[in-house]
Scaffold this active site. Structure first.
Site, PDB file in Angstrom:
ATOM      1  N   ASN A  15       0.734  -1.209   0.157  1.00  0.00           N
ATOM      2  CA  ASN A  15       0.008   0.156  -0.015  1.00  0.00           C
ATOM      3  C   ASN A  15       0.837   1.227  -0.089  1.00  0.00           C
ATOM      4  OD1 ASN A  15       0.361  -0.942   2.776  1.00  0.00           O
ATOM      5  ND2 ASN A  15      -0.255   0.903   3.337  1.00  0.00           N
ATOM      6  N   ASP A  57      -5.012   0.594   3.893  1.00  0.00           N
ATOM      7  CA  ASP A  57      -4.039  -0.387   4.360  1.00  0.00           C
ATOM      8  C   ASP A  57      -4.058  -1.700   4.090  1.00  0.00           C
ATOM      9  OD1 ASP A  57      -1.545  -1.102   5.164  1.00  0.00           O
ATOM     10  OD2 ASP A  57      -2.210  -1.715   7.105  1.00  0.00           O
TER      11      ASP A  57
END
Length: 171
Positions: A15, A57
């Site tokens: 991410n 995330d």
């Protein structure tokens, strides 16, 4: 994962940062991507970004399962299946990166309404966004993901995948 028949290796990129999504505009290209790279040269043959501008995330670095299965027309294809932390199970043609399917692991996955197969893009639900002027509640899955670092397997005789799944949401 590595396929000696195509000479490609497959992995996922993580991410973007910082987590505060308002501080990093755009798709944050090549984060959250399934990569297919030539094992001899390292050159990318394809990259498919699963969660452009990831707000949650959902680092997509988990298992890449390689199988050979029949498609809807009965043609045997070399496939890559990736259960992602974002709650979607992606299946790509591992020879060229074409998106074959993108299905929710569970009906409670709510950050996304669907993934459009033609474009490969997720259709987000703004109610479950993380922007600074909004408090998203009961976002599913949580940052831990519905599928995380667990090991999975595929039974070619039964044509079934076996996966460990988390079922946790977040505010």
């Amino acid at each position: 994962a590595f396929d000696p028949g195509t000479n490609l290796f497959y992995y996922g990129s993580g991410n973007p940062a910082p987590w505060n999504e308002t501080m990093r505009p755009g798709d944050n290209k090549w984060t959250m991507t399934i990569w297919g790279r030539d094992a001899d040269t390292g050159m990318a043959k394809f990259g498919y970004q699963k969660t452009p501008h990831d707000e949650w995330d959902y680092a997509g670095v988990n298992v890449m399962m390689l199988t050979e299965q029949k498609d809807k027309d009965g043609k045997v294809r070399k496939l890559l299946t990736h259960p992602d932390r974002n709650g979607i199970v992606y299946t790509l043609d591992r020879t060229n990166g074409d998106l074959i399917s993108a299905n929710k692991l569970d009906d409670t996955v709510n950050w996304v309404k669907e993934v459009q197969l033609a474009s490969g893009l997720p259709v987000r639900d703004p109610e479950f966004a993380t922007r600074m002027d909004h408090k998203g509640r009961d976002i599913c899955p949580s940052a831990m993901g519905y599928h995380n670092q667990g090991h999975d397997s595929y039974d070619p005789e039964r044509q079934l995948f076996y996966m460990g799944i988390n079922h946790i949401c977040m505010d």
